[in-house]
Scaffold this motif. Structure first.
Motif: not given
Length: 260
Positions: A42-43, A47-52, A54-65
């Motif tokens: 939904w993010t 209109g939000g950025p895409a997230f990938l 990462e097991p054990g962490v969550g959905y991450v977008n490294h570009e915007i941290r």
């Protein structure tokens, strides 16, 4: 519905909510994919950025941290939505079939609503700080932590008000009796206050630790009161427009009668 049938539906909702609470308390991001994945989807849709993931962490977008972690799952909102929808509308169902059908629908309904509302909160949490930073509003009174609390409170409380109205409309098709008009704001406000302030305050009383609770409660109450004032203002504006249209129609009717 009979009283024991209503009690059974409410008990099912309460057990599910408590089960969610204990499950969430010890769950990792892998165990919460069923709610984190819809939030990330939904993010992006809103209109939000895409997230990938990462097991054990969550959905991450490294570009915007930015991380959609288990703490962002919104399980408490799902619990609150489920209990509000069941406890409010089941007692007003006219038959057993309608009551049990409504109870069954509340579970997927609360899950869908939580994913969407979390997506809205993530988008606002990503873009509003950048906007306020660019306008020079961050710093001083408006800290990052305070803005985060205000965004979460405003999104969840406003969504609970909207969810109540949606539930009121859908339950009407199942033959539910209408609640008094004050319930549209009163019931969600009471439910939200008990969950967000009442239970934490009771826990603080037991632990005898009130550090930071006063400022937090003031922020939450301030945001909720502001939203309630806006909804009341919107109702007044709509009523004034309806009154004006009726007056115009009345004048046109009188003019036609005079011409005849």
């Amino acid at each position: 519905m009979k009283k024991w049938e209503v009690s059974l539906c409410i008990l099912l909702g309460l057990c599910a909510a408590l089960g969610l609470k204990f499950y969430y308390g010890n769950a990792s991001s892998d165990a919460l994919l069923w709610i984190l994945a819809p939030t990330a989807w939904w993010t992006k849709v809103l209109g939000g950025p895409a997230f990938l993931y990462e097991p054990g962490v969550g959905y991450v977008n490294h570009e915007i941290r930015f991380i959609i972690a288990p703490s962002c799952a919104g399980v408490r909102f799902m619990m609150l939505s489920l209990l509000m929808l069941i406890a409010t509308f089941v007692p007003r169902m006219k038959s057993r079939w309608h009551g049990f059908t409504w109870t069954a629908l509340c579970f997927p309904g609360a899950w869908v609503a939580t994913g969407f509302v979390n997506g809205v909160r993530m988008v606002l949490s990503i873009y509003l700080p950048e906007l306020f930073q660019g306008l020079g509003l961050m710093g001083g009174w408006l800290s990052w932590e305070r803005l985060h609390t205000m965004i979460g409170t405003s999104v969840y409380f406003a969504s609970l008000l909207v969810l109540y109205r949606i539930g009121e409309r859908i339950s009407g098709f199942l033959g539910a009796e209408k609640l008094p008009s004050w319930g549209r704001n009163g019931v969600p406000a009471l439910c939200y206050s008990l969950m967000v302030l009442g239970i934490p305050f009771f826990r603080r009383v037991i632990e005898r630790d009130y550090t930071g609770f006063g400022p937090y409660a003031a922020k939450v109450l301030g945001v909720c009161l502001g939203i309630l004032c806006l909804t009341r203002l919107g109702k007044v504006v709509r009523e004034s427009k309806n009154l004006r249209s009726r007056i115009v129609k009345g004048k046109r009717g009188c003019k036609r009668e005079a011409e005849l």
